[in-house]
Scaffold this motif. Structure first.
Motif, PDB file in Angstrom:
ATOM      1  N   ALA A 169     -56.558 -50.678  35.203  1.00 23.29           N
ATOM      2  CA  ALA A 169     -57.350 -51.898  35.359  1.00 23.29           C
ATOM      3  C   ALA A 169     -58.616 -51.620  36.168  1.00 23.29           C
ATOM      4  N   TYR A 170     -58.483 -50.850  37.260  1.00 19.22           N
ATOM      5  CA  TYR A 170     -59.672 -50.482  38.043  1.00 19.22           C
ATOM      6  C   TYR A 170     -60.657 -49.693  37.181  1.00 19.22           C
ATOM      7  N   GLU A 171     -60.132 -48.773  36.368  1.00 18.02           N
ATOM      8  CA  GLU A 171     -61.002 -47.941  35.532  1.00 18.02           C
ATOM      9  C   GLU A 171     -61.750 -48.777  34.505  1.00 18.02           C
ATOM     10  N   ILE A 172     -61.048 -49.742  33.896  1.00 14.17           N
ATOM     11  CA  ILE A 172     -61.687 -50.600  32.900  1.00 14.17           C
ATOM     12  C   ILE A 172     -62.824 -51.402  33.510  1.00 14.17           C
ATOM     13  N   LEU A 173     -62.612 -51.903  34.732  1.00 16.05           N
ATOM     14  CA  LEU A 173     -63.643 -52.717  35.394  1.00 16.05           C
ATOM     15  C   LEU A 173     -64.693 -51.866  36.098  1.00 16.05           C
ATOM     16  N   GLY A 174     -64.484 -50.548  36.119  1.00 16.70           N
ATOM     17  CA  GLY A 174     -65.453 -49.671  36.773  1.00 16.70           C
ATOM     18  C   GLY A 174     -65.430 -49.773  38.282  1.00 16.70           C
ATOM     19  N   LEU A 175     -64.244 -50.035  38.843  1.00 17.00           N
ATOM     20  CA  LEU A 175     -64.105 -50.219  40.281  1.00 17.00           C
ATOM     21  C   LEU A 175     -63.208 -49.139  40.884  1.00 17.00           C
ATOM     22  N   ILE A 221     -63.955 -57.712  42.042  1.00 14.49           N
ATOM     23  CA  ILE A 221     -63.230 -57.759  40.770  1.00 14.49           C
ATOM     24  C   ILE A 221     -63.790 -58.853  39.873  1.00 14.49           C
ATOM     25  N   ARG A 222     -64.012 -60.039  40.444  1.00 17.60           N
ATOM     26  CA  ARG A 222     -64.528 -61.145  39.636  1.00 17.60           C
ATOM     27  C   ARG A 222     -65.952 -60.857  39.157  1.00 17.60           C
ATOM     28  N   ARG A 223     -66.759 -60.244  40.000  1.00 16.95           N
ATOM     29  CA  ARG A 223     -68.138 -59.948  39.607  1.00 16.95           C
ATOM     30  C   ARG A 223     -68.172 -58.895  38.495  1.00 16.95           C
ATOM     31  N   ALA A 224     -67.343 -57.849  38.619  1.00 16.70           N
ATOM     32  CA  ALA A 224     -67.296 -56.816  37.583  1.00 16.70           C
ATOM     33  C   ALA A 224     -66.800 -57.408  36.259  1.00 16.70           C
ATOM     34  N   HIS A 225     -65.814 -58.288  36.349  1.00 14.90           N
ATOM     35  CA  HIS A 225     -65.301 -58.950  35.149  1.00 14.90           C
ATOM     36  C   HIS A 225     -66.386 -59.795  34.496  1.00 14.90           C
ATOM     37  N   ARG A 226     -67.106 -60.571  35.304  1.00 10.89           N
ATOM     38  CA  ARG A 226     -68.156 -61.439  34.766  1.00 10.89           C
ATOM     39  C   ARG A 226     -69.268 -60.630  34.096  1.00 10.89           C
ATOM     40  N   ASP A 227     -69.694 -59.545  34.738  1.00  9.87           N
ATOM     41  CA  ASP A 227     -70.771 -58.723  34.184  1.00  9.87           C
ATOM     42  C   ASP A 227     -70.356 -58.082  32.860  1.00  9.87           C
ATOM     43  N   LEU A 228     -69.111 -57.602  32.782  1.00 12.26           N
ATOM     44  CA  LEU A 228     -68.649 -56.964  31.557  1.00 12.26           C
ATOM     45  C   LEU A 228     -68.479 -57.971  30.426  1.00 12.26           C
ATOM     46  N   MET A 229     -68.001 -59.172  30.766  1.00 13.72           N
ATOM     47  CA  MET A 229     -67.808 -60.172  29.729  1.00 13.72           C
ATOM     48  C   MET A 229     -69.133 -60.628  29.133  1.00 13.72           C
ATOM     49  N   LEU A 230     -70.190 -60.619  29.938  1.00 12.08           N
ATOM     50  CA  LEU A 230     -71.513 -60.964  29.409  1.00 12.08           C
ATOM     51  C   LEU A 230     -71.947 -59.968  28.343  1.00 12.08           C
ATOM     52  N   LYS A 231     -71.490 -58.722  28.472  1.00  9.69           N
ATOM     53  CA  LYS A 231     -71.857 -57.685  27.498  1.00  9.69           C
ATOM     54  C   LYS A 231     -70.886 -57.616  26.320  1.00  9.69           C
ATOM     55  N   LEU A 232     -69.622 -57.924  26.571  1.00 13.68           N
ATOM     56  CA  LEU A 232     -68.589 -57.664  25.573  1.00 13.68           C
ATOM     57  C   LEU A 232     -68.060 -58.895  24.857  1.00 13.68           C
ATOM     58  N   HIS A 233     -68.437 -60.080  25.289  1.00 16.67           N
ATOM     59  CA  HIS A 233     -67.859 -61.274  24.680  1.00 16.67           C
ATOM     60  C   HIS A 233     -68.167 -61.306  23.175  1.00 16.67           C
ATOM     61  N   PRO A 234     -67.159 -61.617  22.352  1.00 19.78           N
ATOM     62  CA  PRO A 234     -67.364 -61.634  20.895  1.00 19.78           C
ATOM     63  C   PRO A 234     -68.488 -62.544  20.439  1.00 19.78           C
ATOM     64  N   LEU A 243     -62.017 -55.153  23.467  1.00 19.05           N
ATOM     65  CA  LEU A 243     -62.432 -54.772  24.816  1.00 19.05           C
ATOM     66  C   LEU A 243     -62.499 -55.986  25.738  1.00 19.05           C
ATOM     67  N   ALA A 244     -62.944 -57.121  25.197  1.00 19.70           N
ATOM     68  CA  ALA A 244     -62.994 -58.329  26.018  1.00 19.70           C
ATOM     69  C   ALA A 244     -61.593 -58.711  26.486  1.00 19.70           C
ATOM     70  N   ALA A 245     -60.603 -58.557  25.611  1.00 20.28           N
ATOM     71  CA  ALA A 245     -59.216 -58.854  25.990  1.00 20.28           C
ATOM     72  C   ALA A 245     -58.732 -57.884  27.065  1.00 20.28           C
ATOM     73  N   GLN A 246     -59.126 -56.612  26.952  1.00 18.10           N
ATOM     74  CA  GLN A 246     -58.738 -55.624  27.955  1.00 18.10           C
ATOM     75  C   GLN A 246     -59.358 -55.938  29.319  1.00 18.10           C
ATOM     76  N   VAL A 247     -60.611 -56.365  29.308  1.00 16.15           N
ATOM     77  CA  VAL A 247     -61.285 -56.710  30.564  1.00 16.15           C
ATOM     78  C   VAL A 247     -60.615 -57.916  31.216  1.00 16.15           C
ATOM     79  N   ASN A 248     -60.282 -58.912  30.413  1.00 17.53           N
ATOM     80  CA  ASN A 248     -59.578 -60.088  30.949  1.00 17.53           C
ATOM     81  C   ASN A 248     -58.230 -59.703  31.551  1.00 17.53           C
ATOM     82  N   GLU A 249     -57.503 -58.846  30.857  1.00 22.89           N
ATOM     83  CA  GLU A 249     -56.197 -58.432  31.355  1.00 22.89           C
ATOM     84  C   GLU A 249     -56.337 -57.619  32.635  1.00 22.89           C
ATOM     85  N   ALA A 250     -57.346 -56.753  32.701  1.00 18.56           N
ATOM     86  CA  ALA A 250     -57.559 -55.940  33.905  1.00 18.56           C
ATOM     87  C   ALA A 250     -57.819 -56.826  35.116  1.00 18.56           C
TER      88      ALA A 250
END
Length: 233
Positions: free
Chosen positions: A182-188, A197-210, A218-225
């Motif tokens: 989970a840390y690896e997926i979020l880049g933390l 954690i919340r900031r990394a999740h938000r930034d990634l979802m802005l890029k990966l959201h369908p 990948l969006a599902a993986q980020v949410n789970e992480a």
């Protein structure tokens, strides 16, 4: 009814070809194997077509026609009526893909029409990226997923084992994602704060959201992480 008869005829042709294997010379055996493969491909194509799966049906029909060396008209509904010639190709388009089959070599190529790899040719993607596209398509666009399976089977036959191994490595024996993953997926780094954690999740979802052309998988993986790391607190 016509599709049932086509499938039945394909099976009969295959049985006749197989029955002659033991007494055929090598050249005749190779020809019979080619005919059997073509007949089976056409039979499977008919079954897919009856079930409304036009994409796989078209691809299998093209492959069966190529194996049988047909030079006449293409099967009804698959397009094309000109005689087969050297260098001829056939195409099939789905929601996510535009695929092409080369009649001479049987090679498959294609272009991605939708998603995070939209506009790219399949041969420019790594097998792992094609597998990621397959993950995104397998529930929302089964026809594209089946075409990708056929493509991956050709360029990277062990892809199913690789995908399964990767999924096992990132989860424990209960099927849950490991915190390290989970840390690896979020880049933390381990020990990151809840806010990080919340900031990394938000930034990634802005890029990966369908909805933004990203990846559903990948969006599902980020949410789970994010859930894994916040819940362990």
């Amino acid at each position: 009814m016509q599709f049932f008869l086509l499938g039945l005829a394909a099976l009969v042709l295959a049985l006749f070809a197989i029955s002659g294997f033991t007494r055929a010379n090598p050249a005749a055996m190779a020809r019979q194997m080619r005919l059997a493969g073509g007949a089976l491909a056409l039979g499977a194509s008919a079954i897919f077509l009856v079930r409304g799966m036009a994409g796989p049906a078209a691809l299998l029909g093209m492959l069966g026609s190529w194996l049988l060396g047909w030079s006449g008209r293409a099967p009804a509904g698959w397009g094309g009526s000109s005689p087969k010639s050297s260098g001829q190709t056939s195409t099939v388009t789905t929601e996510h893909l535009a695929m092409e089959l080369d009649h001479d070599s049987g090679a498959m190529s294609g272009r991605v029409l939708k998603g995070m790899f939209a506009g790219r040719n399949l041969d420019s993607l790594k097998p792992a990226e094609v597998a990621l596209l397959w993950h995104d398509c397998r529930f929302v666009d089964p026809q594209s997923a089946q075409l990708l399976e056929a493509y991956l089977d050709r360029i990277h036959p062990s892809w199913r084992e690789d995908v399964s191994r990767g999924e096992r490595e990132m989860r424990d024996h209960d099927g849950r994602m490991q915190p390290d993953e989970a840390y690896e997926i979020l880049g933390l780094s381990p020990g990151a704060s809840d806010e990080e954690i919340r900031r990394a999740h938000r930034d990634l979802m802005l890029k990966l959201h369908p909805d933004r052309g990203g990846s559903t998988y990948l969006a599902a993986q980020v949410n789970e992480a994010k859930d894994v790391l916040l819940n362990q607190r």
